[in-house]
Structure formats: C-alpha cells, structure tokens
Design an enzyme around this catalytic site. Structure first.
Site, PDB file in Angstrom:
ATOM      1  CE1 TYR A 150     -60.745 -29.388  12.002  1.00 18.39           C
ATOM      2  CE2 TYR A 150     -59.683 -27.307  10.215  1.00 18.39           C
ATOM      3  CZ  TYR A 150     -60.476 -28.274  11.306  1.00 18.39           C
ATOM      4  OH  TYR A 150     -62.079 -27.082  10.955  1.00 18.39           O
ATOM      5  CD  GLU A 171     -63.488 -30.761  10.875  1.00 17.49           C
ATOM      6  OE1 GLU A 171     -64.170 -32.064  11.346  1.00 17.49           O
ATOM      7  OE2 GLU A 171     -63.482 -29.824  11.581  1.00 17.49           O
TER       8      GLU A 171
END
Ligand code: ADP
Ligand code: MG
Length: 386
Positions: A108, A196
């Site tokens: 991530y 993101e």
C-alpha cells in the site's frame, strides 16, 4: 473532485510510475477490440468513483474473449454497490480492460496532507490490497509514514528507508524511489488532496507497478489545472452537488431530512449542530455565500426542494453583505416557480430584516418565522418529524 482509475493511471504514467497496460472502453464492442489488442489474460475493471470494487464484483480476472464480452455487457450500464457507495450505488459507464498481471506481493502507498503536521506525508504498508482503515485499526504498527519537508522535497534516502521498513527487497526499493518521487511530484504539481495506490505490486518478474490508483483533487485549485478539471465525471457525483458546483454554491448532501439554507460556512455548521442537538438530522450543508443575489438564493432553494428526502426547510440568514430582502425575494421567486408543499422555518436577522420579513409575510406562503436559532431549529425538527 475524484478521478477514475484510468485517469489516475494516465497521470501516474506522466510522472514516471509504471502501471499495467490498459485501455478504457465504453461499449462491449470496444471491450473486445481492446482485449484483442492487449492479448490475454485480462482484468476487467468497472470505472466508478468508489473503492472496494473487487469484493463487489466490479474487478474480474478473465481468460477468454467470450468472457470479456459477456462480462463487459453485464457491467456496462449497470450499477455497482460497494461498501463505499451507499445502497444506491454508482453507475458504470466505462471499463478498464487491463493486462492481467502475476502478483508476487501487494503493498500500500499513498500521499496526502497531514494537517496536524502541516506537511505532505506518504503512507506505506506491507499490507496492500486490503482496506487500509482496517489495517490501521488492527495492526497500527504496519502503517508507516514518511514526512516530507516542503523546502527539500522528497529525498531518495527517505524513500529507500520507507521501502526497507515496508519489507521490500533491494531490487524493489530501487524502483520504489521512482514511485515515491513520482507520486509526490504529481501530488504537488496537480494540487491533489490524495494519491492512493492500493495495491502497489511486485510482479513475478520483480517489477514494481501501480495496480490500482485513486486520486482526489483539491477543488479550490482546479481553476489552475484545465487538464484535470476536464476529467470531472458528473455521472459519479451527487446530482445536486454537481448543480451546486456549477452555480458556485457550497453544497454537501447529507443523510437527514431537514434542508438547510444558510449564509456563511460557520453559521451553516452552527445551524447543523443546533438541529442535531434538538434531535434533527440535516439533509445538507449549504452556504449560499456572502454576495448572494436573489437568483442564486432561488436556485439554492430549488436545489433543496428537489430532494425528496427533505421534509422541512430551515432558512437561517444573517443579513450582513447579503441583505434579508434579497433572501426573501429569492425564496419567493423559487416558490413561485416550483411550488411549495413543505413547511419552511425562516430566521432572518441583520440588514433590511424588517423589509425581508414583511415580504415573506405578504407572500401568502406558509412560513414559520423564528427569532433565534434555538427556536428555529426546534420548529424545523418538529415540522420534519410530522
Ligand atoms: P478495488 O480496490 O476497487 O477493489 P483493485 O483495482 O484494487 O480494485 O482490484 C482489486 C484486486 O484485484 C487487487 O487487489 C488485485 O489483487 C486484483 N487486480 C486488480 N487489477 C489486476 C490486474 N491488472 N492483474 C491482476 N490482478 C489484479
Ligand atoms: Mg484497490
């Protein structure tokens, strides 16, 4: 304003971040053509402004052209409901046909503003592909941050350090340096509020790539980015929020049933708080602004009336720059045009308040006048509950 995955990936590529090959399509025929061009296997991905598509059936790995055709026919024109959309879901008007990639590991990585630090930060985690909020709640030690000094920018040693803390091997850490500086530069140059990548992956042959991408742009800076401003997709936004944006109103749709029309963001927040204090739920945040004209007020009022969730309307105006008679005229004009079946509570104070009250009283509309905010809120809550 949010971007679609395919738009976010275009930007990432511009800033040197590797992504799998993919083609955006809007019809079944285009989907098949794109799939032929790419050569399988493929991942068919619904392009909607919401995460959690995988679990909701909006991201599928397919191995035959027939499957691409069948799946794209089924997805296009349908609505996708994910845990982020609410029960009404979002419409699928476009798909991304993408190379199916062999994944060794999912990470991530995101970039956003940490307001308490007054700095841009990067967040990295070895736990990619999952709900990051859940990772943060259950295993906070797996959330790693990197704070960027705005004068120095992101330094390669910082990116390497983040990569090693995320558990990456040296070969991947070297590639991560490019990804980190790419998303930081993108964030700053395009005035983003979030970039993101979830998941950022390492492929079987050791390549680091952004497999998914989500970008939010700062609306207040859109005026200086024609390229990204044009990426807006109204079909993915609340219709009323979109209209409000077009006419320059600050409007946010909420879940309650009391429509609020207020001038000034602070007063709007206070009005919502007092409604909640007395057991009510606001249907919206709406700031008609300081220099509102009768026409703008009318459009704002119509906007509130157009929602069938609204059971009562609370108008709370302090006439400073905008005068109370202007507000009254706007309300009267709007009601003349679209009619009014809902109870309306009005609290006016300030410049030309007498004239405003008189206009409303003479209009023949069924309006409840209130003197102070507490009374007004109580009346609106009671009216909405009927
Ligand atoms: P969402 O976050 O909306 O669920 P993602 O794009 O992250 O959508 O996809 C969900 C999962 O599907 C990813 O975590 C990954 O495991 C898999 N996936 C997505 N794109 C690909 C791809 N091109 N090749 C292989 N697997 C993929
Ligand atoms: Mg994802």
């Amino acid at each position: 304003m949010n971007l679609h995955e395919y738009q976010a990936k275009e930007l990432l590529q511009q800033f040197g971040v590797a992504v799998p090959k993919g083609i955006k399509v809007t019809s079944q025929q285009e989907a098949v053509e794109a799939a032929k061009e790419l050569g399988g296997p493929w991942v068919v991905k619904a392009q909607v402004h919401a995460g959690g598509r995988g679990k909701a059936g909006g991201v599928k790995f397919v191995r035959t052209l027939q499957d691409v055709e069948e799946l794209s026919g089924r997805l296009l024109g349908s609505t996708l409901v994910t845990h982020q959309t609410g029960p009404e879901g979002v419409p699928i008007h476009a798909l991304l046909i993408q190379d199916g990639v062999d994944i060794t590991k999912e990470y991530y990585l995101s970039c956003l503003v940490d307001r308490s630090k007054k700095r841009i930060i990067l967040i990295g985690s070895s736990e990619g592909g999952m709900d990051i909020e859940e990772v943060a709640a259950k295993t906070p030690e797996k959330i790693l941050t990197l704070t960027i000094d705005p004068t120095a920018g992101v330094q390669p040693y910082q990116a390497r350090d983040l990569g090693f803390r995320m558990g990456m091997a040296k070969k991947q850490v070297d590639q991560l340096v490019k990804v980190v500086s790419g998303i930081y530069n993108l964030f700053v140059q395009k005035d983003c509020s979030m970039v993101e990548i979830n998941p950022l992956i390492v492929t079987n042959d050791g390549q680091v790539m952004a497999l998914d991408a989500k970008i939010s742009l700062d609306d207040n800076a859109l005026y200086r980015h024609k390229d990204t401003a044009e990426m807006r997709d109204p079909s993915q936004e609340d219709e009323r929020e979109h209209i409000a944006h077009e006419i320059g109103l600050n409007y946010v749709a909420l879940d309650g049933n009391i429509g609020c029309m207020v001038n000034g963001a602070g007063l709007a927040m206070a009005t919502m708080d007092v409604c909640k204090l007395h057991g009510g739920e606001p249907a919206n945040f709406l700031d008609v602004g300081g220099g509102a004209t009768a026409e703008r007020v009318a459009r704002a009022f119509k906007l509130i009336l157009s929602s069938d969730k609204v059971k009562a309307i609370l108008v709370n105006i302090f006439g400073g720059i905008v005068r109370c008679d202007t507000i009254a005229q706007g309300i009267i004009d709007a009601v003349k045009e679209v009619g009014l079946t809902l109870p309306v509570v009005v609290r006016l104070q300030g410049t030309n308040v007498e004239a405003g009250r008189e206009m409303l009283a003479k209009s023949g509309m069924n309006i409840m006048a209130a003197d102070d905010l507490t009374d007004a809120a109580k009346m609106a809550v009671a009216a909405a509950a009927k």
